[in-house]
Design an enzyme around this catalytic site. Sequence first.
Site, PDB file in Angstrom:
ATOM      1  N   GLU A 159     -13.087   3.007 -17.136  1.00  0.00           N
ATOM      2  CA  GLU A 159     -12.091   3.932 -17.674  1.00  0.00           C
ATOM      3  C   GLU A 159     -12.296   4.080 -19.185  1.00  0.00           C
ATOM      4  OE1 GLU A 159      -7.190   4.264 -17.725  1.00  0.00           O
ATOM      5  OE2 GLU A 159      -8.149   2.299 -17.588  1.00  0.00           O
ATOM      6  N   LYS A 166      -5.671  11.310 -14.453  1.00  0.00           N
ATOM      7  CA  LYS A 166      -4.970  10.114 -13.987  1.00  0.00           C
ATOM      8  C   LYS A 166      -3.510  10.434 -13.672  1.00  0.00           C
ATOM      9  CE  LYS A 166      -4.185   5.331 -15.597  1.00  0.00           C
ATOM     10  NZ  LYS A 166      -4.402   4.453 -16.779  1.00  0.00           N
ATOM     11  N   CYS A 180      -7.617   3.267 -12.725  1.00  0.00           N
ATOM     12  CA  CYS A 180      -6.888   2.066 -13.152  1.00  0.00           C
ATOM     13  C   CYS A 180      -5.500   1.900 -12.510  1.00  0.00           C
ATOM     14  CB  CYS A 180      -6.804   2.051 -14.681  1.00  0.00           C
ATOM     15  SG  CYS A 180      -6.526   0.387 -15.368  1.00  0.00           S
TER      16      CYS A 180
END
Length: 257
Positions: free
Chosen positions: A44, A110, A144
């Site tokens: 990430e 995300k 994540c």
Amino acid sequence: MKGILKTALLQYPLVWEDPEANRNRFSEVLKDVSPDTDIIVLPEMFNTGFTMTPENVAKEEGPKTVDWMLQKSLETNAALAGSIPFYENGAFTNRLFFVQPDGKTASYDKRHTFTLAGEDKVYDAGADRMLVDFRGFRICPLVCYDLRFPVWSRNTDDYDVLIYVANWPEVRITAWDALLKARAIENMAYCIGVNRVGTDGSGHAYNGHSAVYDPLGERTAFSEKEEIVHTILSKAHIGSVRKKLRFLEDRDHFKLL
């Protein structure tokens, strides 16, 4: 070989808020990736580290890094996947790019921004999941904190591979290990997690634990050190597990509002 996907997980420290230095570093690392690799996965925010001050980096660095990914994808004949801070339409997102050697590019913002670090105040959250078909495999790349939310990751589209790119700190690494395995088991898919190592500009320590789990939750690759982790995914193995254990047929059907 048909039905095989060779992957390279790049587990390395990141230079804080310095895209050029990170691109240069990874350019050297890529020279050691096996030449028959299909997918190369970076952590990430691999060009900056997990920064909450993206304004410290020139806005042009986002497109420059995507161009770099495209060039390296062409050179290696492999897809590259990783997220970066990306500025567009007056806002930043934590955007994952999946680029292919033919120049095809897909992106995912995300969904679950990390409120504990204030990511929700800096980066706009995404709304749509991305699925990519590549070399006979259907792939769902996520970022994540998404790992903590099984509904968002649920295999409702018959994907073969889940990929999580992360900056997941050492202090909470037990959760990372457990959740990667759980996502593989419940979705009957390979689950790949790529984390970083080293210490970031905020003082957080990272100890890697990049790993691959098969559709039964068996760990087939794992690392705690700075290195490239090569592994092979088998389409036949996915099919065999799903044919023998038809758990996905009993999954709940739903739509996210």
